[in-house]
Scaffold this motif. Structure first.
Motif, PDB file in Angstrom:
ATOM      1  N   THR A   1      46.667  60.275  91.984  1.00  0.00           N
ATOM      2  CA  THR A   1      45.444  60.952  91.345  1.00  0.00           C
ATOM      3  C   THR A   1      44.171  61.055  92.245  1.00  0.00           C
ATOM      4  O   THR A   1      43.921  60.062  93.093  1.00  0.00           O
ATOM      5  N   ALA A   2      43.289  62.038  92.213  1.00  0.00           N
ATOM      6  CA  ALA A   2      42.219  61.925  92.793  1.00  0.00           C
ATOM      7  C   ALA A   2      41.143  60.889  92.340  1.00  0.00           C
ATOM      8  O   ALA A   2      41.378  60.591  91.117  1.00  0.00           O
ATOM      9  N   ARG A   3      40.051  60.766  93.077  1.00  0.00           N
ATOM     10  CA  ARG A   3      38.912  59.805  92.647  1.00  0.00           C
ATOM     11  C   ARG A   3      37.642  60.428  93.206  1.00  0.00           C
ATOM     12  O   ARG A   3      37.687  61.405  94.112  1.00  0.00           O
ATOM     13  N   PRO A   4      36.645  60.231  92.482  1.00  0.00           N
ATOM     14  CA  PRO A   4      35.289  60.904  92.779  1.00  0.00           C
ATOM     15  C   PRO A   4      34.986  60.727  94.520  1.00  0.00           C
ATOM     16  O   PRO A   4      34.690  61.818  94.980  1.00  0.00           O
ATOM     17  N   ALA A   5      35.188  59.755  95.081  1.00  0.00           N
ATOM     18  CA  ALA A   5      34.975  59.741  96.515  1.00  0.00           C
ATOM     19  C   ALA A   5      36.177  60.815  97.351  1.00  0.00           C
ATOM     20  O   ALA A   5      35.790  61.040  98.431  1.00  0.00           O
TER      21      ALA A   5
ATOM     22  N   TYR B   1      35.867  73.502  89.798  1.00  0.00           N
ATOM     23  CA  TYR B   1      36.376  72.364  89.858  1.00  0.00           C
ATOM     24  C   TYR B   1      35.455  71.353  88.979  1.00  0.00           C
ATOM     25  O   TYR B   1      35.735  70.335  88.193  1.00  0.00           O
ATOM     26  N   ALA B   2      34.169  70.969  89.528  1.00  0.00           N
ATOM     27  CA  ALA B   2      33.125  70.179  88.932  1.00  0.00           C
ATOM     28  C   ALA B   2      32.897  70.444  87.485  1.00  0.00           C
ATOM     29  O   ALA B   2      32.349  69.510  86.672  1.00  0.00           O
ATOM     30  N   LEU B   3      33.323  71.559  86.918  1.00  0.00           N
ATOM     31  CA  LEU B   3      33.155  71.886  85.589  1.00  0.00           C
ATOM     32  C   LEU B   3      33.981  71.059  84.709  1.00  0.00           C
ATOM     33  O   LEU B   3      33.664  70.886  83.409  1.00  0.00           O
ATOM     34  N   ASP B   4      35.009  70.523  85.231  1.00  0.00           N
ATOM     35  CA  ASP B   4      36.028  70.017  84.261  1.00  0.00           C
ATOM     36  C   ASP B   4      35.923  68.567  84.344  1.00  0.00           C
ATOM     37  O   ASP B   4      36.135  67.726  85.535  1.00  0.00           O
ATOM     38  N   PRO B   5      35.260  67.741  83.117  1.00  0.00           N
ATOM     39  CA  PRO B   5      35.098  66.308  83.407  1.00  0.00           C
ATOM     40  C   PRO B   5      36.404  65.483  83.574  1.00  0.00           C
ATOM     41  O   PRO B   5      36.254  64.452  84.054  1.00  0.00           O
ATOM     42  N   GLY B   6      37.568  65.942  82.974  1.00  0.00           N
ATOM     43  CA  GLY B   6      38.818  65.111  83.207  1.00  0.00           C
ATOM     44  C   GLY B   6      39.483  65.434  84.650  1.00  0.00           C
ATOM     45  O   GLY B   6      40.905  65.043  84.610  1.00  0.00           O
ATOM     46  N   ARG B   7      38.961  66.062  85.402  1.00  0.00           N
ATOM     47  CA  ARG B   7      39.354  66.678  86.611  1.00  0.00           C
ATOM     48  C   ARG B   7      40.316  65.578  87.560  1.00  0.00           C
ATOM     49  O   ARG B   7      41.264  66.070  88.241  1.00  0.00           O
ATOM     50  N   HIS B   8      39.572  64.298  87.859  1.00  0.00           N
ATOM     51  CA  HIS B   8      40.428  63.598  88.815  1.00  0.00           C
ATOM     52  C   HIS B   8      41.674  63.019  88.045  1.00  0.00           C
ATOM     53  O   HIS B   8      42.528  62.986  88.743  1.00  0.00           O
TER      54      HIS B   8
ATOM     55  N   VAL C   1      46.267  70.611  91.264  1.00  0.00           N
ATOM     56  CA  VAL C   1      45.268  70.663  89.867  1.00  0.00           C
ATOM     57  C   VAL C   1      46.065  71.224  88.678  1.00  0.00           C
ATOM     58  O   VAL C   1      46.343  72.243  88.697  1.00  0.00           O
ATOM     59  N   TYR C   2      45.954  70.475  87.706  1.00  0.00           N
ATOM     60  CA  TYR C   2      46.666  71.004  86.392  1.00  0.00           C
ATOM     61  C   TYR C   2      45.015  71.005  85.423  1.00  0.00           C
ATOM     62  O   TYR C   2      44.486  70.059  85.214  1.00  0.00           O
ATOM     63  N   VAL C   3      45.219  71.958  84.628  1.00  0.00           N
ATOM     64  CA  VAL C   3      44.080  72.073  83.375  1.00  0.00           C
ATOM     65  C   VAL C   3      44.672  72.483  82.272  1.00  0.00           C
ATOM     66  O   VAL C   3      45.559  73.542  82.365  1.00  0.00           O
ATOM     67  N   PRO C   4      44.455  71.590  81.120  1.00  0.00           N
ATOM     68  CA  PRO C   4      44.933  71.662  79.866  1.00  0.00           C
ATOM     69  C   PRO C   4      44.275  73.005  79.143  1.00  0.00           C
ATOM     70  O   PRO C   4      43.160  73.227  79.267  1.00  0.00           O
ATOM     71  N   ARG C   5      44.821  73.700  78.501  1.00  0.00           N
ATOM     72  CA  ARG C   5      44.375  74.899  77.768  1.00  0.00           C
ATOM     73  C   ARG C   5      45.004  75.028  76.333  1.00  0.00           C
ATOM     74  O   ARG C   5      46.341  74.759  76.310  1.00  0.00           O
TER      75      ARG C   5
END
Length: 109
Positions: A6-10, A33-40, A58-62
């Motif tokens: 999974t991604a990291r902020p860096a 992408y930056a709008l999603d607080p759970g993105r990493h 990337v997956y985004v829950p809805r």
């Protein structure tokens, strides 16, 4: 050797560069992408030993409503990109498997 994680902020500058390389017509992707607080936690990467990010999913829950109007949590896949020289190696397939496993673990339909 390529590692799936999974991604990291860096990782964000490398993600932004990959998206810019693959989606020149979508310069809005990093801001979206930056709008999603759970993105990493929901961003899956194929990373070489030298730290180069070769692919991303990337997956985004809805929450959507089914035919009866009942809310159902689903996962949407997006921002899929692979560095041109890394294509054809099954990286996105491996990333999608990780994303699906996480979506199932998080009760997404």
């Amino acid at each position: 050797m390529t590692r799936i994680r999974t991604a990291r902020p860096a990782d964000e500058p490398a993600l932004h560069a990959l998206w810019a390389e693959c989606f020149a017509a979508a310069p809005h992707l990093p801001a979206l992408y930056a709008l999603d607080p759970g993105r990493h936690h929901r961003t899956f990467l194929a990373v070489r030993e030298n730290g180069t990010v070769d692919a991303v999913v990337v997956y985004v829950p809805r929450d959507i409503r089914d035919a009866d109007g009942t809310p159902v949590r689903v996962g949407g896949i997006g921002s899929v990109a692979t560095r041109p020289e890394a294509r054809g190696r099954g990286l996105v397939r491996a990333l999608l498997q990780e994303a699906v496993a996480t979506m199932r673990a998080e009760s997404c339909a």
